[in-house]
Design an enzyme around this catalytic site. Structure first.
Site, PDB file in Angstrom:
ATOM      1  N   THR A 133       0.818  -1.206   0.000  1.00  0.00           N
ATOM      2  CA  THR A 133       0.000   0.000   0.000  1.00  0.00           C
ATOM      3  C   THR A 133       0.862   1.271   0.000  1.00  0.00           C
ATOM      4  OG1 THR A 133      -1.468   1.286   1.437  1.00  0.00           O
ATOM      5  CG2 THR A 133      -0.077  -0.293   2.524  1.00  0.00           C
ATOM      6  N   GLU A 135       0.257   3.583   1.945  1.00  0.00           N
ATOM      7  CA  GLU A 135       0.200   4.114   3.308  1.00  0.00           C
ATOM      8  C   GLU A 135       1.530   3.951   4.040  1.00  0.00           C
ATOM      9  OE1 GLU A 135      -3.528   3.308   5.318  1.00  0.00           O
ATOM     10  OE2 GLU A 135      -4.569   3.073   3.411  1.00  0.00           O
ATOM     11  N   TYR A 158      -1.815  -0.428  10.953  1.00  0.00           N
ATOM     12  CA  TYR A 158      -1.938  -1.113   9.651  1.00  0.00           C
ATOM     13  C   TYR A 158      -0.726  -0.814   8.783  1.00  0.00           C
ATOM     14  CZ  TYR A 158      -3.255  -1.691   4.718  1.00  0.00           C
ATOM     15  OH  TYR A 158      -3.250  -1.998   3.379  1.00  0.00           O
ATOM     16  N   LYS A 162       2.322  -3.238   7.286  1.00  0.00           N
ATOM     17  CA  LYS A 162       2.608  -3.416   5.856  1.00  0.00           C
ATOM     18  C   LYS A 162       4.052  -2.998   5.557  1.00  0.00           C
ATOM     19  CE  LYS A 162       0.224  -4.609   2.929  1.00  0.00           C
ATOM     20  NZ  LYS A 162      -0.177  -5.955   2.401  1.00  0.00           N
TER      21      LYS A 162
END
Ligand code: NAD
Ligand code: TYD
Length: 351
Positions: A133, A135, A158, A162
């Site tokens: 991602t 993010e 999260y 990741k």
């Protein structure tokens, strides 16, 4: 049957995974596609009804953290390629239960890397593709875009999980020569999206005449990409991406949350024959997400220049298609929002 490639797709019963599985099963009848998924609340075999009988498709219910199961899957199917999507994927849930994210996203990914490394004595013709991602890059201010060289600065449990998994993938390439590739994508939208995320949640709530919860002032910005465009990018990168490399995937399509929600309200008023402005009245500003990242925006130039990928759909067109899908798949929506979803919703929005 003698398959040209034997590809393990993890998390194939989820939102993006189901689009990737469908694409690979339909476009590559010469490949065996093994979909391994734990079927958590986010996984649903209904997402794959149209391909479940295909001769080049197999489903296995399993957990990527379970090394013995993964080992058996690699042996039995002689897996030579992995497209790894299985993850806990919702930022809000990572705030209330970070350990589940450490388990699947970090330990699960490392378990899978280890199994691939031990089975692939010869790395020739092998590929471990890790789907990640944007993010991981943190949060942007008013200007600038994330590129492949932007330093990692994850800010939610999260994105931290990741980022950790991305680092492990690169470490396995660097230390053991495991042939890997990573992509970091912006926010996806489209069919089969679980209605805890902003777009499907808004559609579902409008449909049910329920309040639309907008966090904070609704000024946070996300860069939205149609999920089938992401699946096509994954196809291109799996086949043509350079070993050990990273590709950013994005829609060049930034929207403030409140503008996006307003647009969805207007689209749904028309589709549901409601008077203009009816759905906007459902918008309710609620308590902001803790540590809410302000802005994400991806520079996907490298993917365009090196591999020729570009988004295919205008956002308004993609949103219309998405709304139409939800309105004609009400049973799917009812099924995934019954049971545990009601508890999640109550705890998250009404406490
Ligand atoms: P999702 O939550 O819809 O699906 C995740 C799937 O993984 C589910 O089917 C679930 O059952 C399965 N799963 C979870 N834990 C598992 C485990 N331990 N073992 C096996 N299967 C397990 O997620 P998504 O939105 O489809 O995201 C897929 C991947 O893409 C994730 O890795 C996510 O980080 C990444 N990603 C998502 C977005 C987005 O906008 N949704 C954007 C960029 C990257
Ligand atoms: P989300 O779909 O959860 O994706 P992500 O957090 O991975 O970007 O959220 C998208 C944006 O919408 C994010 O800024 C948070 C916001 N949001 C709301 O305002 N209300 C909601 O009910 C949800 C789920 C998200």
């Amino acid at each position: 049957m003698n398959f040209e490639r034997k590809i393990l797709i993890t998390g194939g019963a989820g939102f993006i995974g189901s689009h990737v599985v469908r694409r690979f099963v339909q476009n590559y009848p010469q490949y065996l596609i093994v979909n391994l998924d734990k079927l958590t609340y986010a996984g649903n075999l209904e997402n794959l009804r149209d391909v479940e009988g295909a001769p080049n498709y197999q489903f296995i219910k399993g957990d990527i953290c379970d090394a013995a199961t993964m080992d058996q899957v690699f042996s039995e199917h002689q897996i030579d390629g992995v497209i790894h999507l299985a993850a806990e994927s919702h930022v809000d849930r990572s705030i209330t239960n970070p350990m589940a994210f450490v388990e699947t996203n970090v330990i699960g990914t490392v378990t899978l890397l280890n199994v691939a490394k031990s089975h692939w004595s010869d790395f020739k013709g092998k590929r471990f593709y890790h789907v990640s991602t944007d993010e991981v890059y943190g949060s942007l201010g008013d200007t600038g875009l994330f590129t492949e060289t932007t330093p990692y600065d994850p800010k939610s449990p999260y994105s931290a999980s990741k980022a950790a998994s991305d680092h492990f993938v690169r470490a396995y390439q660097n230390t053991y020569g495991l042939p890997t590739v990573i992509s970091n994508c912006s926010n996806n939208y489209g069919s089969y999206h679980f209605p805890e995320k902003l777009i499907p949640l808004t559609i579902n709530n409008i449909r049910n005449n329920k309040q639309i919860p907008v966090y904070g002032k609704g000024e946070n910005i996300r860069d939205w990409l149609f999920v089938e465009d992401h699946a096509r990018a994954i196809d291109v990168i799996f086949h043509k991406g350079a070993e050990g490399d990273t590709y950013n995937i994005g829609g060049f399509n930034e929207w403030k949350n409140i503008d996006l929600v307003n647009l969805l309200c207007d689209i749904l008023d028309k589709k549901l024959d409601r008077e203009e402005g009816t759905s906007r009245k459902l918008i309710t500003y609620v308590k902001d997400r803790a540590g809410h990242d302000m802005r994400y925006a991806i520079d996907a130039t490298k993917l365009k220049n090196e591999l020729g990928w570009e988004p295919s759909l205008q956002f308004e067109e993609g949103l219309e298609k998405t709304v139409d899908w939800y309105l004609s798949n009400e049973k799917w929506l009812e099924d995934v929002t019954s049971g545990d979803y009601q508890n999640y919703y109550k705890e998250h929005y009404q406490s």
